[in-house]
Motif scaffolding. Structure first.
Motif, PDB file in Angstrom:
ATOM      1  N   LEU A   1      -6.146   9.408   2.976  1.00  9.67           N
ATOM      2  CA  LEU A   1      -6.095   8.239   3.849  1.00  9.67           C
ATOM      3  C   LEU A   1      -5.180   7.157   3.268  1.00  9.67           C
ATOM      4  CD1 LEU A   1      -7.164   6.890   6.402  1.00  9.67           C
ATOM      5  CD2 LEU A   1      -9.095   6.033   5.070  1.00  9.67           C
ATOM      6  N   LEU A   2      -5.332   6.879   1.971  1.00  9.74           N
ATOM      7  CA  LEU A   2      -4.465   5.881   1.336  1.00  9.74           C
ATOM      8  C   LEU A   2      -3.005   6.317   1.385  1.00  9.74           C
ATOM      9  CD1 LEU A   2      -6.540   4.868  -1.832  1.00  9.74           C
ATOM     10  CD2 LEU A   2      -6.161   3.505   0.220  1.00  9.74           C
ATOM     11  N   GLY A   3      -2.774   7.604   1.144  1.00 12.48           N
ATOM     12  CA  GLY A   3      -1.403   8.097   1.214  1.00 12.48           C
ATOM     13  C   GLY A   3      -0.804   7.958   2.602  1.00 12.48           C
ATOM     14  N   LEU A   4      -1.598   8.260   3.634  1.00 12.13           N
ATOM     15  CA  LEU A   4      -1.094   8.124   4.999  1.00 12.13           C
ATOM     16  C   LEU A   4      -0.809   6.663   5.345  1.00 12.13           C
ATOM     17  CD1 LEU A   4      -3.243  10.666   7.056  1.00 12.13           C
ATOM     18  CD2 LEU A   4      -0.859  10.865   6.347  1.00 12.13           C
ATOM     19  N   VAL A   5      -1.655   5.751   4.873  1.00 14.21           N
ATOM     20  CA  VAL A   5      -1.398   4.328   5.109  1.00 14.21           C
ATOM     21  C   VAL A   5      -0.084   3.921   4.465  1.00 14.21           C
ATOM     22  CG1 VAL A   5      -2.196   1.998   4.561  1.00 14.21           C
ATOM     23  CG2 VAL A   5      -3.818   3.697   5.406  1.00 14.21           C
ATOM     24  N   PHE A   6       0.133   4.354   3.223  1.00 12.94           N
ATOM     25  CA  PHE A   6       1.380   3.995   2.530  1.00 12.94           C
ATOM     26  C   PHE A   6       2.593   4.569   3.241  1.00 12.94           C
ATOM     27  CE2 PHE A   6       4.721   5.182  -0.482  1.00 12.94           C
ATOM     28  CZ  PHE A   6       5.057   3.927  -0.975  1.00 12.94           C
ATOM     29  N   TRP A   7       2.562   5.857   3.578  1.00 14.97           N
ATOM     30  CA  TRP A   7       3.732   6.476   4.199  1.00 14.97           C
ATOM     31  C   TRP A   7       3.930   5.998   5.632  1.00 14.97           C
ATOM     32  CZ3 TRP A   7       7.178   8.155   1.141  1.00 14.97           C
ATOM     33  CH2 TRP A   7       6.826   8.682  -0.105  1.00 14.97           C
ATOM     34  N   THR A   8       2.874   5.525   6.274  1.00 13.81           N
ATOM     35  CA  THR A   8       3.060   4.869   7.575  1.00 13.81           C
ATOM     36  C   THR A   8       3.846   3.580   7.410  1.00 13.81           C
ATOM     37  OG1 THR A   8       1.027   5.826   8.477  1.00 13.81           O
ATOM     38  CG2 THR A   8       1.844   3.826   9.527  1.00 13.81           C
ATOM     39  N   MET A   9       3.554   2.829   6.348  1.00 14.21           N
ATOM     40  CA  MET A   9       4.334   1.631   6.065  1.00 14.21           C
ATOM     41  C   MET A   9       5.799   1.985   5.794  1.00 14.21           C
ATOM     42  SD  MET A   9       3.811  -1.222   3.052  1.00 14.21           S
ATOM     43  CE  MET A   9       4.157  -0.001   1.764  1.00 14.21           C
ATOM     44  N   VAL A  10       6.016   3.036   5.011  1.00 13.74           N
ATOM     45  CA  VAL A  10       7.386   3.471   4.729  1.00 13.74           C
ATOM     46  C   VAL A  10       8.078   3.932   6.011  1.00 13.74           C
ATOM     47  CG1 VAL A  10       8.778   5.166   3.479  1.00 13.74           C
ATOM     48  CG2 VAL A  10       6.849   4.049   2.340  1.00 13.74           C
ATOM     49  N   GLY A  11       7.329   4.613   6.884  1.00 18.10           N
ATOM     50  CA  GLY A  11       7.909   5.017   8.158  1.00 18.10           C
ATOM     51  C   GLY A  11       8.318   3.830   9.006  1.00 18.10           C
ATOM     52  N   GLY A  12       7.487   2.763   9.019  1.00 18.54           N
ATOM     53  CA  GLY A  12       7.876   1.542   9.724  1.00 18.54           C
ATOM     54  C   GLY A  12       9.102   0.905   9.116  1.00 18.54           C
ATOM     55  N   LEU A  13       9.218   0.964   7.784  1.00 14.12           N
ATOM     56  CA  LEU A  13      10.399   0.422   7.101  1.00 14.12           C
ATOM     57  C   LEU A  13      11.651   1.187   7.495  1.00 14.12           C
ATOM     58  CD1 LEU A  13      11.809  -1.312   4.931  1.00 14.12           C
ATOM     59  CD2 LEU A  13      11.003   0.325   3.225  1.00 14.12           C
ATOM     60  N   TYR A  14      11.581   2.515   7.473  1.00 12.31           N
ATOM     61  CA  TYR A  14      12.740   3.330   7.848  1.00 12.31           C
ATOM     62  C   TYR A  14      13.130   3.106   9.310  1.00 12.31           C
ATOM     63  CZ  TYR A  14      12.350   6.017   3.504  1.00 12.31           C
ATOM     64  OH  TYR A  14      12.326   6.404   2.190  1.00 12.31           O
ATOM     65  N   ALA A  15      12.113   3.045  10.172  1.00 11.21           N
ATOM     66  CA  ALA A  15      12.405   2.846  11.595  1.00 11.21           C
ATOM     67  C   ALA A  15      13.050   1.485  11.832  1.00 11.21           C
ATOM     68  CB  ALA A  15      11.122   2.982  12.414  1.00 11.21           C
ATOM     69  N   GLY A  16      12.522   0.448  11.174  1.00 12.41           N
ATOM     70  CA  GLY A  16      13.121  -0.876  11.313  1.00 12.41           C
ATOM     71  C   GLY A  16      14.545  -0.915  10.807  1.00 12.41           C
ATOM     72  N   GLN A  17      14.802  -0.254   9.672  1.00  8.60           N
ATOM     73  CA  GLN A  17      16.168  -0.205   9.151  1.00  8.60           C
ATOM     74  C   GLN A  17      17.089   0.572  10.086  1.00  8.60           C
ATOM     75  OE1 GLN A  17      15.479   1.419   5.202  1.00  8.60           O
ATOM     76  NE2 GLN A  17      15.653  -0.605   4.268  1.00  8.60           N
ATOM     77  N   ALA A  18      16.551   1.624  10.719  1.00  3.25           N
ATOM     78  CA  ALA A  18      17.372   2.386  11.661  1.00  3.25           C
ATOM     79  C   ALA A  18      17.776   1.527  12.851  1.00  3.25           C
ATOM     80  CB  ALA A  18      16.599   3.621  12.135  1.00  3.25           C
TER      81      ALA A  18
END
Length: 355
Positions: free
Chosen positions: A83-100
């Motif tokens: 669960l903690l890992g998914l929360v972290f990688w969801t944040m990273v996914g939002g970061l990548y999407a925003g940068q895109a």
């Protein structure tokens, strides 16, 4: 010989369960075994039988029916790690999407020459790069599915989020050292997917959360990632425009990439665990152990991607991140073990057996 081989594989099971069910399982296996020319002596356990025993052992050691209190709490720790890992990688996914969005939403003519190789507009290269930056949003899909009680969907989405970006944009691996560095860099995400796969087995308690809490758990990391992408984009534009010098911002850049964000996130979890001395230990123990599990691949990733030989700001920040991760791992392990022992003294011994 065949019976001995079956008993050897059954040693994977926890001792209390094996003491109760071993004879019954051996009898069932022997009844279903086929005789060869030398009777059973030239036979070996079938692959499916070995796999079934291994799967049962894994479920029992991670909180399945009939497992010990220690196994139940270890299973809870693995599930919290997922669960903690998914929360972290969801944040990273939002970061990548925003940068895109910031990168590919800007006309090419508006960018200085040589700033970004983003491909020509409407070209297959542009589509491939955009998809590679948007696919990590599947981590959010996995998190949403998990908190709504659909672990199978979560496993499929998390696996796709891990694999598809590297299919779209293969890593540049030309030397063996590059392969090792790449493997270390993806290790934290791999551990998250593995924790999700083995932690939420068929006998695990359902992960469903109340609708409001599930929505909050999903929205916060996405919002944090998008906010980080805006901050990074604005600072990058100011550096390119010459408004802000690049050197003072070098330290900040190293704490908003994936290794830096991992370090900051695990530090926040550690502070949360340390700030709960008077609270019940039951919630803190699995969280601390889960974060300790995630710290191990984070340390290996930081070591594997360490800019050896780099001096100045880059070398100092990388060394500082490694030191912080090591301190975090030791602290979380101590917190988790002490909390577990305080909660249930039976974690270190099995009733009726020594040790």
């Amino acid at each position: 010989m065949l019976e001995e081989r079956y008993r050897r594989w059954l040693r994977l099971l926890p001792a209390p369960y094996r003491a109760e069910r071993e004879e019954e399982m051996v009898s069932a296996f022997m009844e279903g075994a086929q005789r060869g020319r030398a009777g059973h002596d030239d036979q070996r356990p079938r692959l499916l039988e070995i796999a079934s025993v291994a799967a049962l052992a894994l479920r029992l050691r991670l909180g399945g029916p009939g497992s010990t209190p220690g196994s139940s709490l270890c299973g809870e720790a693995v599930r919290r790690a997922a669960l903690l890992g998914l929360v972290f990688w969801t944040m990273v996914g939002g970061l990548y999407a925003g940068q895109a969005v910031l990168t590919y939403g800007i006309p090419v003519d508006a960018l200085p020459d040589g700033v970004m190789g983003i491909g020509d507009p409407e070209s297959p290269e542009r589509v491939r790069l955009v998809l590679a930056d948007l696919v990590p949003l599947l981590w959010a899909v996995a998190l949403g599915a998990l908190v709504h009680g659909r672990p199978r969907t979560a496993k499929a989405a998390a696996t796709a989020a891990l694999v598809v970006p590297y299919v779209l944009v293969p890593p540049l691996v030309s030397w063996q050292v590059d392969a090792v560095r790449w493997a270390c860099s993806v290790l934290p995400a791999v551990v998250t997917v593995l924790a999700l796969a083995i932690g939420f087995h068929r006998d695990a308690p359902p992960p469903r959360l109340p609708a409001r809490r599930a929505l909050l758990l999903l929205a916060l990391p996405i919002a944090a990632g998008v906010l980080l992408s805006v901050v990074v984009g604005v600072l990058g534009a100011m550096v390119r425009a010459g408004t802000v010098p690049a050197r003072p911002l070098m330290s900040a850049w190293m704490w908003v990439d994936t290794p830096g964000l991992t370090c900051v996130s695990l530090l926040a979890v550690t502070v949360w665990c340390l700030a709960r001395p008077g609270a019940p230990v039951k919630p803190a123990a699995p969280v601390a152990l889960a974060a300790a599990i995630l710290t191990v691949p984070a340390v290996l990733a930081r070591v594997g991607t360490m800019p050896w030989g780099a001096t100045g700001v880059i070398g100092l920040n990388a060394t500082l991140q490694l030191a912080v991760l090591l301190a975090i791992g030791i602290t979380l392990a101590l917190i988790g073990v002490r909390a577990l022992r305080a909660e249930d003294g039976s974690l270190t011994e099995v009733p009726g057996q020594p040790g």
